[in-house]
Design an enzyme around this catalytic site. Structure first.
Site, PDB file in Angstrom:
ATOM      1  N   LYS A  54       0.188   5.870 -10.285  1.00 54.51           N
ATOM      2  CA  LYS A  54       0.138   6.744  -9.624  1.00 54.51           C
ATOM      3  C   LYS A  54       0.132   8.040  -9.351  1.00 54.51           C
ATOM      4  O   LYS A  54      -0.448   8.648  -8.471  1.00 54.51           O
ATOM      5  CB  LYS A  54       1.095   5.750  -8.372  1.00 54.51           C
ATOM      6  CG  LYS A  54       0.934   4.165  -8.365  1.00 54.51           C
ATOM      7  CD  LYS A  54      -0.313   4.224  -7.225  1.00 54.51           C
ATOM      8  CE  LYS A  54      -0.282   3.181  -6.712  1.00 54.51           C
ATOM      9  NZ  LYS A  54      -1.282   2.626  -5.424  1.00 54.51           N
ATOM     10  N   SER A 309       0.666  -1.063 -15.613  1.00 49.03           N
ATOM     11  CA  SER A 309       0.332  -0.210 -14.671  1.00 49.03           C
ATOM     12  C   SER A 309       1.158  -0.105 -14.334  1.00 49.03           C
ATOM     13  O   SER A 309       1.571   1.504 -13.887  1.00 49.03           O
ATOM     14  CB  SER A 309      -0.759  -0.721 -13.508  1.00 49.03           C
ATOM     15  OG  SER A 309       0.261  -2.157 -13.114  1.00 49.03           O
TER      16      SER A 309
END
Length: 417
Positions: A54, A309
């Site tokens: 992110k 992720s």
């Protein structure tokens, strides 16, 4: 054709991020390669500076803005990982950040946001889901005329996330047949698709969503963005009621498929990754590996990449992760048992009903003030899945009065989870 996010935007994002993010490893994983009879690499975004991808999108967005638009501060809404990326960026750029997060966010993620942002961020915990905190963040943003850093539905954010795909193609030495990528709001999938499909059009890109939050799957099936009424919030990094408009358009154009994965299966993968690889994946981070069983035949002999992720997992959640895994694997079962009201009934159950490898892991009378007339909640763990049928046969043979709680979703969620 996608014109809002282009390959050159992703290349430019890489240049902006060059001295900010970590170029994460693309590791060949022998265990998984052997298990699935393929060549399998893990893109280790769990090793990113904020332990998820992110940061890429948040920083690319913020450093692309005009100084006069950003100097008063920014606002974001996040289930945790985007918040950490924004917090890191605020501290790096010396910008004030107001970060809205669901009140259900794991404590570990809240602490990390404050750590990365230091004195530059204010954390507001509000609402039960990302969508709740998003609404409050947008209101605050509007009332105070501040810039909003969207967690996924913005071209600069998507371009930043797309650098994951750029790095994968830079690092791998062979053509990629499959890439598996988790989907929440769709920013990572959209960015990765944009770059990879341009540079390697034959690569199949499969999005992976949690079964309890199939926002992208439903939207693609209906040909428009769908808002889900209810979601399972457990896979907090991928549990949204609504994907982005832009991310939907890009994924509709480029994604080859979206596969749903039960939350319990993701939990089993988390445990497996920890035990076999010493990888601490969060539930969303485990999705791309959990999905492999659904593509076992297709990926044999192929070159496969799974995007891990993130790794922002709160240690306090590990007991629930283990519990969900056992339930999914069919190794843990809960019963309401109405024992016969006579001396020795419980002992008879232990001696004649439980199998040699069965274990009672939970026992509580539902009426603590009247145990003689109250049923008991009993949790039983079996060694292998097949032992459950034998347990049920013995219970029926002994005329045990029971209710299997696992099979009643409403009762089960009320009593157990």
């Amino acid at each position: 054709m996608n014109t809002k996010v282009r390959v050159e935007d992703i290349v430019n994002a890489e240049e902006r991020l060059n001295n900010v993010i970590k170029h994460t490893p693309l590791d060949k994983n022998q265990h998984l390669s052997d298990e699935y009879q393929c060549n399998l690499w893990l893109k280790r975004e769990d090793l990113q500076l904020v332990r998820s991808y992110k940061l890429r999108g948040a920083y690319n967005f913020m450093c692309s803005q005009k100084k006069e638009d950003i100097k008063r501060g920014v606002v974001c809404a996040s289930a945790g990982n985007h918040a950490q990326g924004v917090a890191y960026s605020c501290q790096a750029l010396k910008i004030k950040g107001h970060i809205f997060m669901p009140s259900t966010t794991p404590k570990q993620k809240v602490s990390q946001v404050k750590f990365f942002g230091k004195e530059f961020v204010e954390v507001v915990l509000i609402g039960d889901t990302f969508d709740d905190s998003y609404k409050e963040a947008m209101k605050y943003c509007s009332d105070n005329k501040l810039l909003f850093v969207h967690p996924f539905d913005d071209p600069k954010v998507i371009a930043g996330q797309g650098t994951v795909g750029l790095e994968i193609l830079e690092d791998i030495q062979v053509p990629i047949d499959y890439i598996f990528v988790p989907i929440g709001g769709g920013g990572l999938a959209a960015g990765l698709c944009t770059y990879v499909k341009e540079k390697s059009p034959d690569t199949k890109i499969i999005g992976v969503e949690p079964l309890g939050a199939p926002a992208m799957k439903r939207s693609l099936e209906e040909g428009k963005v769908v808002v889900l009424d209810e979601i399972d919030k457990f896979v907090d990094g991928a549990a949204v009621k609504r994907v982005g408009d832009l991310t939907f358009d890009i994924c509709a154009e480029y994604l080859d498929d979206v596969q749903l994965v039960p939350e319990g299966k993701a939990c089993s993968t988390i445990i497996k990754l920890y035990n076999e690889e010493a990888i601490v994946a969060e539930p969303a981070g485990a999705l791309s590996i959990s999905v492999l069983d659904y593509f076992k035949e297709e990926i044999k002999g192929k070159n496969v990449v799974c995007v891990v992720s993130g790794s922002n997992n709160d240690i306090d959640r590990m007991q629930e992760i283990k519990e969900r895994s056992l339930l999914y694997e069919g190794l843990k079962h809960y019963f309401i048992i109405r024992f016969k009201q006579r001396t020795g009934a419980l002992r008879e159950f232990l001696d004649e009903v439980l199998g040699p490898n069965d274990d009672i892991t939970y026992f509580e009378y539902t009426k603590k003030t009247n145990r003689e007339n109250g049923p008991a909640m009993v949790g039983i763990e079996v060694k292998v899945k097949e032992d459950f049928n034998a347990l049920i046969e013995r219970m029926n043979a002994k005329n045990v009065d029971y209710t299997l709680v696992n099979s009643d979703s409403n009762l089960f969620s009320f009593l157990i989870m």
